[in-house]
Motif scaffolding. Structure first.
Motif, short mmCIF file in Angstrom:
data_model
loop_
_atom_site.label_atom_id
_atom_site.label_comp_id
_atom_site.label_asym_id
_atom_site.label_seq_id
_atom_site.Cartn_x
_atom_site.Cartn_y
_atom_site.Cartn_z
N LEU A 37 0.85 -1.19 0.00
CA LEU A 37 0.00 0.00 0.00
C LEU A 37 0.88 1.24 0.00
CD1 LEU A 37 -2.95 -0.73 2.48
CD2 LEU A 37 -2.98 -0.71 0.00
N VAL A 38 0.63 2.15 -0.95
CA VAL A 38 1.43 3.36 -1.07
C VAL A 38 0.49 4.56 -1.03
CG1 VAL A 38 3.12 4.62 -2.44
CG2 VAL A 38 3.11 2.12 -2.47
N LEU A 39 0.85 5.54 -0.21
CA LEU A 39 0.07 6.78 -0.08
C LEU A 39 0.71 7.86 -0.94
CD1 LEU A 39 -2.21 8.37 1.45
CD2 LEU A 39 -0.46 8.98 3.13
N PHE A 40 -0.08 8.46 -1.83
CA PHE A 40 0.39 9.51 -2.72
C PHE A 40 -0.36 10.81 -2.41
CE2 PHE A 40 1.19 5.62 -5.10
CZ PHE A 40 2.46 5.83 -5.60
N GLN A 41 0.40 11.89 -2.30
CA GLN A 41 -0.17 13.23 -2.14
C GLN A 41 0.53 14.16 -3.10
OE1 GLN A 41 0.24 14.12 2.06
NE2 GLN A 41 -1.78 13.30 2.53
N GLY A 42 -0.25 14.84 -3.92
CA GLY A 42 0.32 15.70 -4.94
C GLY A 42 1.10 14.93 -5.99
N GLY A 43 0.72 13.67 -6.21
CA GLY A 43 1.40 12.83 -7.19
C GLY A 43 2.70 12.24 -6.72
N LYS A 44 3.08 12.44 -5.45
CA LYS A 44 4.36 11.93 -4.93
C LYS A 44 4.10 10.97 -3.78
CE LYS A 44 6.96 16.10 -6.18
NZ LYS A 44 7.84 17.18 -5.69
N GLU A 45 4.98 9.99 -3.66
CA GLU A 45 4.84 9.00 -2.59
C GLU A 45 5.18 9.63 -1.24
OE1 GLU A 45 7.02 4.91 -1.04
OE2 GLU A 45 7.03 5.39 -3.19
N VAL A 46 4.31 9.38 -0.26
CA VAL A 46 4.50 9.88 1.09
C VAL A 46 4.93 8.77 2.04
CG1 VAL A 46 3.37 11.03 3.04
CG2 VAL A 46 2.83 11.73 0.70
N MET A 47 4.29 7.61 1.93
CA MET A 47 4.64 6.47 2.77
C MET A 47 4.13 5.20 2.11
SD MET A 47 1.82 6.60 5.86
CE MET A 47 2.35 4.98 6.43
N ARG A 48 4.64 4.07 2.59
CA ARG A 48 4.19 2.78 2.08
C ARG A 48 4.29 1.73 3.18
NH1 ARG A 48 7.69 0.29 -2.56
NH2 ARG A 48 7.47 2.38 -3.45
N ARG A 49 3.47 0.72 3.04
CA ARG A 49 3.51 -0.45 3.90
C ARG A 49 3.33 -1.68 3.03
NH1 ARG A 49 5.20 2.82 6.67
NH2 ARG A 49 4.79 3.32 8.85
N PRO A 50 4.16 -2.72 3.23
CA PRO A 50 5.24 -2.81 4.20
C PRO A 50 6.47 -2.04 3.75
CG PRO A 50 5.20 -4.77 2.86
CD PRO A 50 4.02 -3.95 2.43
N GLN A 51 7.28 -1.66 4.72
CA GLN A 51 8.54 -1.01 4.41
C GLN A 51 9.54 -2.04 3.89
OE1 GLN A 51 9.31 0.80 8.24
NE2 GLN A 51 8.60 2.79 7.51
N VAL A 52 10.54 -1.57 3.16
CA VAL A 52 11.52 -2.45 2.53
C VAL A 52 12.90 -2.14 3.11
CG1 VAL A 52 12.52 -3.22 0.35
CG2 VAL A 52 10.13 -2.50 0.44
N ASP A 53 13.64 -3.18 3.49
CA ASP A 53 14.97 -2.97 4.05
C ASP A 53 16.00 -2.81 2.94
OD1 ASP A 53 15.30 -5.49 3.02
OD2 ASP A 53 15.30 -6.51 4.95
N LYS A 54 17.26 -2.70 3.31
CA LYS A 54 18.32 -2.46 2.33
C LYS A 54 18.52 -3.64 1.39
CE LYS A 54 20.86 0.65 5.40
NZ LYS A 54 22.15 0.91 6.09
N LYS A 55 18.15 -4.85 1.82
CA LYS A 55 18.31 -6.03 0.98
C LYS A 55 17.13 -6.23 0.03
CE LYS A 55 21.14 -8.50 4.35
NZ LYS A 55 21.27 -9.75 5.16
N GLY A 56 16.15 -5.32 0.08
CA GLY A 56 15.00 -5.44 -0.81
C GLY A 56 13.91 -6.34 -0.30
N ARG A 57 13.97 -6.71 0.98
CA ARG A 57 12.96 -7.57 1.57
C ARG A 57 12.01 -6.75 2.42
NH1 ARG A 57 16.40 -12.91 3.59
NH2 ARG A 57 17.21 -13.49 1.52
N ALA A 58 10.75 -7.15 2.41
CA ALA A 58 9.72 -6.42 3.13
C ALA A 58 9.81 -6.69 4.63
CB ALA A 58 8.34 -6.80 2.62
N VAL A 59 9.64 -5.63 5.41
CA VAL A 59 9.57 -5.76 6.86
C VAL A 59 8.20 -6.30 7.23
CG1 VAL A 59 9.75 -4.54 9.06
CG2 VAL A 59 11.18 -3.85 7.12
N SER A 60 8.16 -7.28 8.10
CA SER A 60 6.90 -7.95 8.45
C SER A 60 5.88 -6.94 8.95
CB SER A 60 7.16 -9.02 9.51
OG SER A 60 5.96 -9.65 9.87
N TRP A 61 4.67 -7.00 8.38
CA TRP A 61 3.59 -6.07 8.74
C TRP A 61 2.26 -6.75 8.48
CZ3 TRP A 61 -0.18 -2.68 6.47
CH2 TRP A 61 -0.60 -1.64 7.32
#
Length: 269
Positions: A182-206
């Protein structure tokens, strides 16, 4: 029958499976695995290979190679056991009501940038993902509760549109566990997303529960702010459709003007 069911399930999902296997990484790995087996079992070639077998047969696996193959097979099965199980036990598709706009690779950018005052919550999903199918009813309920002119809900199938997956950096690989996102966009730009992604490209459990989404994305406050946009739009539309009516003159003022006109006519006579 127990053997036919997984076979039919694999054949049903074969179009999605071959998309993963055609990637260079998997193609190279498959080629190297087959090449090792072919070299070890091909007469004329395997005769020249070194072996630690007691019988001196270099065209058969020795104990060390058997242990390595068993160890690698166990790792592959452990990494993919959940994906293979869920592939054969997919939940039913959601067919209920929803206020969700479905994007394609040609429409998502234009829709997100069309009105900077509109906030978008976009789900990046894939039809083959059991997690996405389980989340469909929850996301539909949220759209029914919070959708308005200033807060809208959208979905895009990144299993179908690979360019969207690359642009918005949402991996469709089952191993990344980024689906759904899920990604939140405001003014056409990404504000936040879930799940977050770590440096290795893996999703943080959520956990994708309705309570977590409402709290993390602050939907109640977003909805209250978005309703103000709906009211301002409604006022502008009503003013454009119904122009202001000119005020009528008061009866006393009309009577005075009539008496003035009669007196002027008498003077003229």
């Amino acid at each position: 029958m127990a053997l036919l069911t997984p076979l039919f399930a694999f054949l049903y999902h074969l179009p999605q499976v071959y998309k993963w296997l055609l990637k260079p990484y998997y193609v190279a790995s498959l080629f190297m695995s087959i090449a090792f087996l072919a070299v070890r079992k091909t007469p004329g070639i395997c005769d020249r290979l070194a072996t630690q077998r007691e019988d001196g047969n270099s065209c058969d696996f020795d104990w060390r190679e058997v242990e390595i193959l068993m160890f690698l097979s166990a790792i592959v099965m452990m990494k993919n056991r959940r994906a293979m199980f869920l592939m054969t036990c997919k939940p039913p598709l959601y067919m209920g009501p929803e206020y969700i706009k479905y994007f394609s690779d040609k429409t998502i950018d234009d829709e997100l940038a069309r009105d900077s005052r509109v906030t978008w919550i976009v789900e990046f999903f894939a039809n083959w993902s059991p997690e996405c199918q389980s989340f469909a009813s929850v996301y539909a309920d949220l759209s029914l509760k919070y959708n308005c002119a200033g807060l809208k809900f959208g979905k895009v199938d990144i299993g179908r549109y690979g360019e969207v997956s690359k642009k918005y950096k949402v991996s469709a690989s089952p191993l990344s566990k980024q689906l759904p996102s899920l990604v939140l966009f405001q003014g056409g730009k990404e504000v936040m997303r879930r799940p977050q992604v770590d440096k290795k490209g893996r999703a943080v459990s959520w956990s994708f529960t309705e309570e977590n989404i409402i709290r993390e994305f602050n939907l109640n406050e977003l909805y209250q702010k978005s309703k103000k946009l709906s009211k301002t739009r409604g006022d502008k539309v009503s003013q454009s459709q119904f122009p202001p009516v000119p005020e009528e003159e008061e009866p006393e003022q009309q009577g005075a003007e009539a008496q003035g006109a009669e007196s002027e006519s008498k003077k003229d006579k």
